[in-house]
Design a protein around this motif. Structure first.
Motif, PDB file in Angstrom:
ATOM      1  N   GLU A  74      -9.011   5.288 -12.550  1.00 14.60           N
ATOM      2  CA  GLU A  74      -9.794   6.404 -13.081  1.00 14.60           C
ATOM      3  C   GLU A  74      -8.889   7.568 -13.488  1.00 14.60           C
ATOM      4  N   ILE A 126       1.368   2.040  -3.605  1.00 15.87           N
ATOM      5  CA  ILE A 126       0.176   2.667  -4.206  1.00 15.87           C
ATOM      6  C   ILE A 126       0.132   4.154  -3.832  1.00 15.87           C
ATOM      7  N   GLN A 158      -6.382  -5.221 -10.783  1.00 13.76           N
ATOM      8  CA  GLN A 158      -7.447  -5.255  -9.753  1.00 13.76           C
ATOM      9  C   GLN A 158      -7.131  -4.280  -8.618  1.00 13.76           C
ATOM     10  N   ILE A 159      -5.859  -4.181  -8.261  1.00 12.88           N
ATOM     11  CA  ILE A 159      -5.472  -3.266  -7.177  1.00 12.88           C
ATOM     12  C   ILE A 159      -5.712  -1.817  -7.608  1.00 12.88           C
ATOM     13  N   SER A 178       0.829  -1.206   0.000  1.00 17.28           N
ATOM     14  CA  SER A 178       0.000   0.000   0.000  1.00 17.28           C
ATOM     15  C   SER A 178       0.868   1.262   0.000  1.00 17.28           C
ATOM     16  N   LEU A 214      -9.396  -1.402  -7.341  1.00 13.28           N
ATOM     17  CA  LEU A 214      -9.791  -1.315  -5.930  1.00 13.28           C
ATOM     18  C   LEU A 214      -9.556   0.092  -5.376  1.00 13.28           C
ATOM     19  N   THR A 215      -8.390   0.640  -5.670  1.00 16.21           N
ATOM     20  CA  THR A 215      -8.005   1.944  -5.114  1.00 16.21           C
ATOM     21  C   THR A 215      -8.487   3.105  -5.994  1.00 16.21           C
ATOM     22  N   ARG A 216      -9.150   2.781  -7.079  1.00 18.18           N
ATOM     23  CA  ARG A 216      -9.709   3.747  -8.043  1.00 18.18           C
ATOM     24  C   ARG A 216      -8.625   4.603  -8.695  1.00 18.18           C
ATOM     25  N   LEU A 217      -7.403   4.066  -8.745  1.00 16.42           N
ATOM     26  CA  LEU A 217      -6.347   4.760  -9.492  1.00 16.42           C
ATOM     27  C   LEU A 217      -6.561   4.596 -10.991  1.00 16.42           C
TER      28      LEU A 217
END
Lengths: 239, 115
Positions: free
Chosen positions: B98, B61, B89-90, B58, B93-96
């Motif tokens: 976008e 990220i 998927q990660i 994390s 999940l973290t909406r990066l």
């Protein structure tokens, strides 16, 4: 690329959060929402680091993180409540929270977090839509010479214009005090006699993300205000 | 843990950062130095090639968010390629996902960058 070394540490993506695995909370304002990170927030982007040396403690970083996960709610200041998932702090689990919008306030803001990452030396929460901060926060521990050092590091933006205003008018200071107290409580439990919490706060992006202004429609602050103002009407209807 | 390895290629105004090893909060110096070198040399588009990445936690990220903000501030475009299904998927999940354009191959990313 080597697959899988960190596979079990990450939550799976979900379209909508579910707080079905939490007991004890009166209000669930998280189920059905999406997570919302620093990129989805409205206000200025801040990185906050709260770090403490566990002088006097014999615990390893792994022992600190295992204990922190297990006893997480007990380290929070009395003004707030953390309803932990029954399955514990593990990837994909959702916790619910009751927070005070101001010191001594009888009104509580009900929100939550999703555990997006957890391993033996760290774990990370991400906030849902409606939370006052679009954020993630990582709790970690590492060895520095003979001493274990623990820290919480948040990357956060106020979620909407009202949250940004509240943040600038004291929410930011309250938030800092909250985490300093939490880290000090944790450090004392781990065996540090007189913990000194070092704080580093950096504004990473001063711009506001006006394209995220529609986050207002999820705001727990506005919903709580509306609920409080209409309480007499509900009371009259019931009586 | 493996060390972070950053390689850099340039093609006109497009730079590709080849990311290898582990990406954690300790990778900040290497990653930011690689990005600075790419943009200081005039790149307006930076492709992050993750095909050599072995592990990301994390903290890693969090670094990508910082890098994205830096790119947005500097008016640069950030693309990604070489992501396994797990890391896609990660980012979802973290909406990066976008904020970073994800491409299946470096060639596709180069084409999207107009190189």
């Amino acid at each position: 690329m080597t697959p899988g070394r960190d596979t079990g540490n990450w939550a799976r993506p979900v379209d909508k959060l579910s707080a079905a695995g939490v007991a004890g909370a009166k209000v669930d304002s998280v189920s059905g929402k999406r997570v919302s990170g620093p990129l989805q927030g409205f206000g200025q982007l801040w990185q906050k680091t709260f770090r403490v040396r566990l002088d006097g403690s014999t615990m390893t970083p792994e022992e600190v993180i295992a204990t922190w996960k297990e006893r997480f709610p007990t380290f929070w200041p009395k003004s707030a409540t953390f309803y932990a998932p029954l399955a514990g702090i593990a990837p994909g689990e959702v916790a619910l929270l009751d927070l005070s919008p101001a010191p001594g306030s009888p009104i509580k803001l009900s929100t939550g977090v999703m555990v997006i990452y957890a391993d033996e030396q760290s774990f990370t929460f991400m906030t849902p839509q409606g939370h006052t901060l679009s954020a993630w926060i990582t709790f970690s521990a590492e060895r520095d010479g003979d001493v274990t050092v623990a820290q919480a590091q948040a990357l956060e933006r106020p979620s909407d214009p009202f949250d940004e205003m509240a943040y600038l008018l004291g929410g930011n200071r309250m938030n800092n005090a909250f985490w300093k107290e939490t880290i000090a409580n944790m450090a004392r439990h781990m065996g540090a006699a007189e913990p000194v919490v070092e704080t580093q706060i950096v504004c990473i992006d001063k711009r506001r993300q006006w394209r995220q202004v529609r986050n207002l429609r999820h705001s727990i602050m506005l919903r709580t205000a509306r609920h409080t103002l209409t309480a007499p009407v509900r009371w009259l209807r019931r009586s | 843990m493996s060390a972070t390895v950053i390689g850099l290629d340039r093609a006109g105004s497009v730079a590709t950062l080849h990311i290898g090893g582990d990406i954690t909060s300790s990778s900040e110096g290497d990653l930011m130095a690689g990005y600075a070198k790419a943009t200081d040399d005039g790149a307006r588009t930076v492709i992050l090639d993750f095909s050599g990445m072995e592990y990301m936690n994390s903290g890693g990220i969090g670094l990508l968010v910082t890098l994205l903000v830096r790119a947005q501030r500097g008016g640069s475009r950030l693309l990604a390629t070489g992501l396994s299904e797990h890391y896609r998927q990660i980012l979802a999940l973290t909406r990066l996902d976008e904020a970073i354009e994800i491409h299946d191959s470096e060639a596709a990313a180069m084409a999207a960058a107009g190189a």
